[in-house]
Design a protein around this motif. Sequence first.
Motif, PDB file in Angstrom:
ATOM      1  N   ALA A   1      72.269   7.724  68.010  1.00 55.52           N
ATOM      2  CA  ALA A   1      73.097   6.639  67.504  1.00 55.52           C
ATOM      3  C   ALA A   1      74.402   6.585  68.284  1.00 55.52           C
ATOM      4  CB  ALA A   1      73.381   6.862  66.023  1.00 55.52           C
ATOM      5  N   HIS A   2      74.995   5.402  68.335  1.00 57.97           N
ATOM      6  CA  HIS A   2      76.272   5.219  69.022  1.00 57.97           C
ATOM      7  C   HIS A   2      77.354   4.886  68.005  1.00 57.97           C
ATOM      8  CE1 HIS A   2      75.308   5.128  73.431  1.00 57.97           C
ATOM      9  NE2 HIS A   2      74.097   5.122  72.905  1.00 57.97           N
ATOM     10  N   LEU A   3      78.526   5.481  68.197  1.00 55.40           N
ATOM     11  CA  LEU A   3      79.676   5.224  67.339  1.00 55.40           C
ATOM     12  C   LEU A   3      80.866   4.851  68.198  1.00 55.40           C
ATOM     13  CD1 LEU A   3      79.507   8.387  65.022  1.00 55.40           C
ATOM     14  CD2 LEU A   3      78.771   6.073  64.418  1.00 55.40           C
ATOM     15  N   THR A   4      81.703   3.966  67.687  1.00 54.49           N
ATOM     16  CA  THR A   4      82.985   3.737  68.324  1.00 54.49           C
ATOM     17  C   THR A   4      83.925   4.878  67.928  1.00 54.49           C
ATOM     18  OG1 THR A   4      83.910   2.476  66.479  1.00 54.49           O
ATOM     19  CG2 THR A   4      82.636   1.245  68.141  1.00 54.49           C
ATOM     20  N   MET A   5      85.002   5.024  68.667  1.00 56.19           N
ATOM     21  CA  MET A   5      85.960   6.055  68.308  1.00 56.19           C
ATOM     22  C   MET A   5      86.554   5.785  66.934  1.00 56.19           C
ATOM     23  SD  MET A   5      87.111   8.915  69.418  1.00 56.19           S
ATOM     24  CE  MET A   5      87.007   8.943  71.213  1.00 56.19           C
ATOM     25  N   ALA A   6      86.773   4.515  66.601  1.00 60.53           N
ATOM     26  CA  ALA A   6      87.320   4.172  65.291  1.00 60.53           C
ATOM     27  C   ALA A   6      86.356   4.580  64.180  1.00 60.53           C
ATOM     28  CB  ALA A   6      87.608   2.678  65.214  1.00 60.53           C
ATOM     29  N   GLN A   7      85.057   4.364  64.383  1.00 58.43           N
ATOM     30  CA  GLN A   7      84.080   4.801  63.391  1.00 58.43           C
ATOM     31  C   GLN A   7      84.072   6.314  63.249  1.00 58.43           C
ATOM     32  OE1 GLN A   7      80.699   2.855  65.255  1.00 58.43           O
ATOM     33  NE2 GLN A   7      80.468   1.471  63.496  1.00 58.43           N
ATOM     34  N   ALA A   8      84.092   7.005  64.374  1.00 56.60           N
ATOM     35  CA  ALA A   8      84.098   8.468  64.336  1.00 56.60           C
ATOM     36  C   ALA A   8      85.341   8.988  63.620  1.00 56.60           C
ATOM     37  CB  ALA A   8      84.028   9.027  65.750  1.00 56.60           C
ATOM     38  N   ARG A   9      86.470   8.357  63.864  1.00 52.31           N
ATOM     39  CA  ARG A   9      87.711   8.793  63.223  1.00 52.31           C
ATOM     40  C   ARG A   9      87.623   8.605  61.704  1.00 52.31           C
ATOM     41  NH1 ARG A   9      90.799   6.472  66.492  1.00 52.31           N
ATOM     42  NH2 ARG A   9      91.008   4.473  65.421  1.00 52.31           N
ATOM     43  N   ARG A  10      87.104   7.473  61.262  1.00 53.15           N
ATOM     44  CA  ARG A  10      87.000   7.231  59.819  1.00 53.15           C
ATOM     45  C   ARG A  10      85.958   8.140  59.178  1.00 53.15           C
ATOM     46  NH1 ARG A  10      87.206   1.807  61.552  1.00 53.15           N
ATOM     47  NH2 ARG A  10      85.041   1.453  60.911  1.00 53.15           N
ATOM     48  N   ILE A  11      84.877   8.447  59.897  1.00 54.81           N
ATOM     49  CA  ILE A  11      83.896   9.418  59.393  1.00 54.81           C
ATOM     50  C   ILE A  11      84.556  10.774  59.195  1.00 54.81           C
ATOM     51  CG2 ILE A  11      81.864  10.773  60.063  1.00 54.81           C
ATOM     52  CD1 ILE A  11      80.732   8.218  61.335  1.00 54.81           C
ATOM     53  N   ALA A  12      85.330  11.185  60.190  1.00 53.67           N
ATOM     54  CA  ALA A  12      85.995  12.491  60.120  1.00 53.67           C
ATOM     55  C   ALA A  12      86.968  12.544  58.952  1.00 53.67           C
ATOM     56  CB  ALA A  12      86.718  12.779  61.435  1.00 53.67           C
TER      57      ALA A  12
END
Length: 419
Positions: free
Chosen positions: A12-23
């Motif tokens: 799967a691909h994530l944007t940095m913004a998505q990864a940040r909100r997941i974290a």
Amino acid sequence: MPVTDAPARAVAHLTMAQARRIALRAAGLDRARPDGPVTARDVGTVVDRLGVVQIDSVNVFARAHLMPLYARLGAFDAGLVDRAANRAPRRLVESWAHMASFVTPETYRLLGWRRQSYLRDAWGMVRDVPLQHAPVVDDIRALLADAGPLTAEQVHARLGHERPQRPDDQWGWNWTVSKRVLEYLFFTGQAASAGRNGAFERRYDLVERVLPRAVLGLPEPDERDAVRELVATSIRALGVGTLRCVADYFRLRQAPTALALAELAEEGVVEPVVVDGWGTGWRHVGATAPRTTSARTLLSPFDPLVWERTRVEALFGLRYRIEIYTPAAKRTWGYYVLPFLLGDRVVALVDLKADRQDGVLRVLAAHPVGGAVAGVPAELAAELRVAAGWLGLSDVVVADRDGNARGELAGPLATALGA
């Protein structure tokens, strides 16, 4: 910095913004802190979410192990942590996990392989104790059995005429022989911490008098199974991260961590991902990205969200280092600098000191992050008032005792506090 630590497969691909909100959601930092009184259950929920809470003796603002709880719960009663760690049945126990840390008794059991592997994992001052001080090991073990819990100073006072203090160059410490032996017994699981006294000194005792009886009766898993459980805890708490991030969480070696991640992927617990601008890594299958985040809080340098500095640089665009051991003239940000999280961004760094003599929280420096200042001074001022109240301090002052403060944000912050 790109990494290639996930297996070659469709990801799967994530944007940095998505990864940040997941974290942030995984860390429990995606929303405002709860209203109302904080209970022991609330503290336990945070510890269960994080899996580990680092301990450090630095007290220039607040004890390190209290800060991750404050960041997520607000102005809570620190006595809740003391009771959980100092009174039976203990819900928190100390172990070498991510450095010296509080963990649950169940997680303590998962770290048994590390205690057994002290020849591989302990540092020299501890590792060499059986060779250098074997008779003292027996003496102190018997003393704990007879009179524990005892601090290192109390043990030294009883045995000091036979075990004089000796200088040691390692880490700049000057440990007594008694302290070295106690740390050996602690590292290897022959002794445990029954809590800390008012001076934050460990009170050593026999493990069977510290761990809850229900946990003492459980078998310890072998290293491979234990590492897999620790890795599962780490990636759940991180939400998303690289192999380096996951391994760093419990200070595991990368090879067994990679093996554990591969096994967890086969079990459907984690999945490989690619984060744009970061590289390949792993995501816990239960991790989700909220549409928006609304946190406003101070983070400790010892918070799990910012432990691994390359992760901080990737997710928040912030090159952040703790500068306690950096000479004052060479510091970029300050002595004890806390990131200020607002929404899904770290928007400021503040060098704070709880001046307990004057009864004020001092802001020695305040720096904007990313150049954004609009709205930040007012939000930071509000947060600092909450923090000062939590510490029992009457005011927030943007200045050291000589009236000086550093950083581009210092002036606007002082104005916001005055307003």
